[in-house]
Design a protein around this motif. Structure first.
Motif, mmCIF file in Angstrom:
data_model
loop_
_atom_site.group_PDB
_atom_site.id
_atom_site.type_symbol
_atom_site.label_atom_id
_atom_site.label_comp_id
_atom_site.label_asym_id
_atom_site.label_seq_id
_atom_site.Cartn_x
_atom_site.Cartn_y
_atom_site.Cartn_z
ATOM 1 N N GLY A 165 38.782 52.281 35.683
ATOM 2 C CA GLY A 165 39.813 51.726 36.657
ATOM 3 C C GLY A 165 39.628 50.142 36.360
ATOM 4 O O GLY A 165 39.323 49.646 35.053
ATOM 5 N N ASP A 166 39.842 49.464 37.395
ATOM 6 C CA ASP A 166 39.455 47.846 37.270
ATOM 7 C C ASP A 166 38.595 47.831 38.595
ATOM 8 O O ASP A 166 38.830 48.395 39.549
ATOM 9 N N LEU A 167 38.159 46.177 38.705
ATOM 10 C CA LEU A 167 37.104 46.147 39.756
ATOM 11 C C LEU A 167 37.790 44.675 40.425
ATOM 12 O O LEU A 167 38.337 43.717 40.019
ATOM 13 N N GLY A 168 37.293 44.623 41.543
ATOM 14 C CA GLY A 168 37.720 43.341 42.422
ATOM 15 C C GLY A 168 39.055 43.372 43.283
ATOM 16 O O GLY A 168 39.362 42.762 44.116
ATOM 17 N N ALA A 169 39.823 44.273 43.009
ATOM 18 C CA ALA A 169 41.347 44.428 43.566
ATOM 19 C C ALA A 169 41.233 44.539 45.149
ATOM 20 O O ALA A 169 41.960 44.095 46.015
ATOM 21 N N ALA A 170 40.342 45.596 45.583
ATOM 22 C CA ALA A 170 40.255 46.147 46.781
ATOM 23 C C ALA A 170 39.844 44.906 47.562
ATOM 24 O O ALA A 170 40.162 44.500 48.885
ATOM 25 N N TYR A 171 38.671 44.086 47.349
ATOM 26 C CA TYR A 171 38.057 42.999 47.706
ATOM 27 C C TYR A 171 39.361 41.884 47.941
ATOM 28 O O TYR A 171 39.452 41.325 49.112
ATOM 29 N N MET A 172 39.897 41.705 46.971
ATOM 30 C CA MET A 172 41.041 40.554 46.987
ATOM 31 C C MET A 172 42.088 40.891 48.110
ATOM 32 O O MET A 172 42.675 40.216 48.808
ATOM 33 N N GLY A 173 42.307 42.453 48.176
ATOM 34 C CA GLY A 173 43.210 42.898 48.988
ATOM 35 C C GLY A 173 42.897 42.545 50.622
ATOM 36 O O GLY A 173 43.727 42.068 51.394
ATOM 37 N N LEU A 174 41.587 42.711 50.645
ATOM 38 C CA LEU A 174 40.878 42.255 51.987
ATOM 39 C C LEU A 174 40.892 40.817 52.346
ATOM 40 O O LEU A 174 41.376 40.640 53.653
ATOM 41 N N GLN A 175 40.738 40.063 51.381
ATOM 42 C CA GLN A 175 40.998 38.729 51.535
ATOM 43 C C GLN A 175 42.461 38.302 51.933
ATOM 44 O O GLN A 175 42.525 37.344 52.563
ATOM 45 N N MET A 287 38.450 31.170 44.048
ATOM 46 C CA MET A 287 37.322 32.197 43.922
ATOM 47 C C MET A 287 37.138 32.285 42.324
ATOM 48 O O MET A 287 38.122 32.382 41.757
ATOM 49 N N ASN A 288 35.925 32.721 42.063
ATOM 50 C CA ASN A 288 35.689 32.974 40.575
ATOM 51 C C ASN A 288 35.991 34.581 40.623
ATOM 52 O O ASN A 288 35.296 35.456 41.312
ATOM 53 N N VAL A 289 37.015 34.860 39.885
ATOM 54 C CA VAL A 289 37.336 36.242 39.664
ATOM 55 C C VAL A 289 36.362 37.176 39.217
ATOM 56 O O VAL A 289 36.163 38.521 39.754
ATOM 57 N N THR A 290 35.256 36.861 38.202
ATOM 58 C CA THR A 290 33.966 37.605 37.844
ATOM 59 C C THR A 290 33.304 38.013 39.067
ATOM 60 O O THR A 290 32.924 39.152 39.217
ATOM 61 N N THR A 291 32.825 36.975 39.784
ATOM 62 C CA THR A 291 32.147 37.114 41.072
ATOM 63 C C THR A 291 32.675 38.181 41.946
ATOM 64 O O THR A 291 32.184 38.949 42.482
ATOM 65 N N CYS A 292 34.067 38.081 42.263
ATOM 66 C CA CYS A 292 34.838 39.120 43.093
ATOM 67 C C CYS A 292 34.873 40.592 42.394
ATOM 68 O O CYS A 292 34.550 41.388 43.073
ATOM 69 N N ALA A 293 34.745 40.484 41.190
ATOM 70 C CA ALA A 293 34.761 41.690 40.328
ATOM 71 C C ALA A 293 33.158 42.416 40.351
ATOM 72 O O ALA A 293 33.242 43.624 40.669
ATOM 73 N N MET A 294 32.274 41.517 40.328
ATOM 74 C CA MET A 294 31.023 42.121 40.491
ATOM 75 C C MET A 294 30.480 42.415 41.735
ATOM 76 O O MET A 294 29.639 43.338 42.075
ATOM 77 N N ASN A 295 30.981 41.747 42.973
ATOM 78 C CA ASN A 295 30.522 41.714 44.091
ATOM 79 C C ASN A 295 31.436 42.207 45.151
ATOM 80 O O ASN A 295 31.036 42.532 46.426
ATOM 81 N N GLY A 296 32.644 42.495 44.988
ATOM 82 C CA GLY A 296 33.666 42.737 45.864
ATOM 83 C C GLY A 296 33.509 44.396 45.953
ATOM 84 O O GLY A 296 33.322 44.874 45.093
ATOM 85 N N GLY A 297 33.682 44.763 47.099
ATOM 86 C CA GLY A 297 33.263 46.239 47.446
ATOM 87 C C GLY A 297 34.403 46.924 47.430
ATOM 88 O O GLY A 297 35.688 46.460 47.341
ATOM 89 N N GLU A 298 34.299 48.137 47.785
ATOM 90 C CA GLU A 298 35.315 49.105 48.121
ATOM 91 C C GLU A 298 36.148 49.439 47.034
ATOM 92 O O GLU A 298 37.608 50.088 46.980
ATOM 93 N N ASP A 299 35.907 49.333 45.603
ATOM 94 C CA ASP A 299 36.790 49.712 44.628
ATOM 95 C C ASP A 299 36.802 51.472 44.485
ATOM 96 O O ASP A 299 37.636 51.820 43.888
ATOM 97 N N TYR A 300 35.894 51.760 44.663
ATOM 98 C CA TYR A 300 35.428 53.170 44.806
ATOM 99 C C TYR A 300 35.727 53.701 43.176
ATOM 100 O O TYR A 300 36.228 55.026 42.960
ATOM 101 N N GLU A 301 35.648 52.948 42.336
ATOM 102 C CA GLU A 301 35.563 53.407 40.758
ATOM 103 C C GLU A 301 34.303 54.106 40.376
ATOM 104 O O GLU A 301 33.327 53.965 41.215
ATOM 105 N N LEU A 302 34.057 54.624 39.401
ATOM 106 C CA LEU A 302 32.931 55.322 38.914
ATOM 107 C C LEU A 302 32.228 54.320 37.753
ATOM 108 O O LEU A 302 32.799 53.711 37.109
ATOM 109 N N LEU A 303 30.910 54.236 38.049
ATOM 110 C CA LEU A 303 29.920 53.262 37.338
ATOM 111 C C LEU A 303 29.050 54.438 36.662
ATOM 112 O O LEU A 303 28.456 55.314 37.370
ATOM 113 N N PHE A 304 29.120 54.673 35.062
ATOM 114 C CA PHE A 304 28.152 55.560 34.778
ATOM 115 C C PHE A 304 27.639 55.431 33.253
ATOM 116 O O PHE A 304 28.148 54.284 32.560
#
Ligand code: MG
Length: 354
Positions: A165-175, A287-304
């Protein structure tokens, strides 16, 4: 209807009366002192999660149906993150007097929607009273053949690092939700100060404008567990060497895998999957978008991680992105930026205890 009118047993009856069991491993569901489960051949996976009102969720922006859905999905996600199949779930709620029978039915309808999506049986639960907010405790049980279970400690030097998927969107949604909430309260405050009754009346119908940002809200409010990715990996004959779901942010999850596997990693900023709406919102909020993607929580994507030999197979899977590779531990955990600078990864994952 007031919950006291039904009583605890009446409420449980009402919430569970039409539950039909879907899994052969559920020998007995709701209705006795215990549920009875049977897994004669496989290993059993158990995960549990507690959510507190005011700490993990805010009912000003999430309704009870979405909350029920999300509460179930985040637990189901943990079973997938072990490469397992979720089978059963128990749910315990502590609720205060301000919740009605209908509210709890809403919560259950969301919870059951999530369970139906992944064929999970609700086999038990408890409801009790709370003086203040709502507390939710969910346990999910799943199964996997011993050799199929993927732990966090299996990543090897030269393995490829992948995310779904993609990262940081759940965090931006919360913001976004928090920004709208604070704007709303500011306006109410001002209107009160001026004793502006008309403004207050208008504010009582306040509807924030989320157009163009629907995806961010969806990612925050309607969490999905990535069982579809697990399925695709199985079909492609790929068995990850290490895996976890991204609940606290990519950076901290990568560090868990590296630490437990005794390896390092090199992650490339340009490869981190970010949705257009996430980028726009980050810019809007300075905000720096990479920081959001690296550190924003709750995406529930898989890292493997997968062996380098699976390179071609993994590239053919829709919705999976290669973001870097595993290195020897001595090289550390490194983020390579677009302009080729190197930074050590930092765990800035969301920490409710801080
Ligand atoms: Mg997890």
């Amino acid at each position: 209807m007031e919950i006291a009118k039904l009583g605890e047993f009446g409420l449980i009856d009402r919430l569970t009366k039409d539950i039909a069991i879907k899994n052969a491993s559920t020998v007995k569901g709701v209705g006795d002192d215990c549920a009875v489960l049977s897994y004669p051949d496989n290993q059993v996976l158990v995960t549990t999660d507690m959510l507190m009102e005011g700490v993990h969720f805010d009912l000003t922006y999430i309704d009870l149906k979405h909350l029920g859905y999300k509460s179930a999905m985040v637990n189901i996600s943990d079973i997938f993150a072990m490469n397992g199949t979720p089978r059963q779930l128990t749910v315990s709620l502590a609720i205060s007097k301000r919740f009605s029978v209908e509210d709890i039915e809403e919560f259950y309808s969301g919870l059951r929607l999530a369970c139906d999506k992944w064929n999970v049986d609700v086999v038990g639960g408890d409801t009790t009273s709370s003086f203040t907010g709502m507390a939710i405790s969910i346990t999910c049980i799943g199964e996997a053949a011993k050799q199929d279970i993927v732990y966090r400690n299996g990543a090897k030097d030269t393995d490829l690092v992948c995310v779904s998927g993609d990262l940081g969107a759940a965090y931006m949604g919360l913001q976004l939700l928090e920004r709208e909430k604070s704007v709303y309260y500011q306006q109410v405050e001002e209107a009160r100060k001026k004793n502006d009754k008309r403004a207050l009346e208008e504010l009582s119908h306040f509807q924030p404008d989320f157009s163009g940002k629907e995806y961010l809200l969806q990612r925050q409010l309607q969490t999905e567990a990535r069982g579809d990715i697990i399925q695709k990996l199985r079909e492609a004959g790929i068995r990850p060497t290490a895996m976890m779901d991204i609940s606290d942010g990519l950076s901290s999850e990568l560090m868990h895998i590296c630490k437990q596997s005794g390896v390092g990693c090199r992650i490339y900023e340009k490869n981190i999957p970010i949705d257009y709406q996430t980028a726009v919102m980050a810019e809007e909020m300075n905000m720096n978008v990479t920081t959001c993607a690296m550190n924003g929580g709750e995406d529930y994507e898989l890292l493997f991680t997968v062996p380098i030999g699976d390179h071609e197979k993994i590239q053919q899977i829709d919705g999976v992105k290669l973001i870097g590779h595993i290195t020897d531990a001595k090289f550390g955990q490194v983020l390579v930026t677009r302009d080729n600078q190197e930074f050590a990864l930092k765990a800035q994952g969301w920490n409710p205890l801080s």
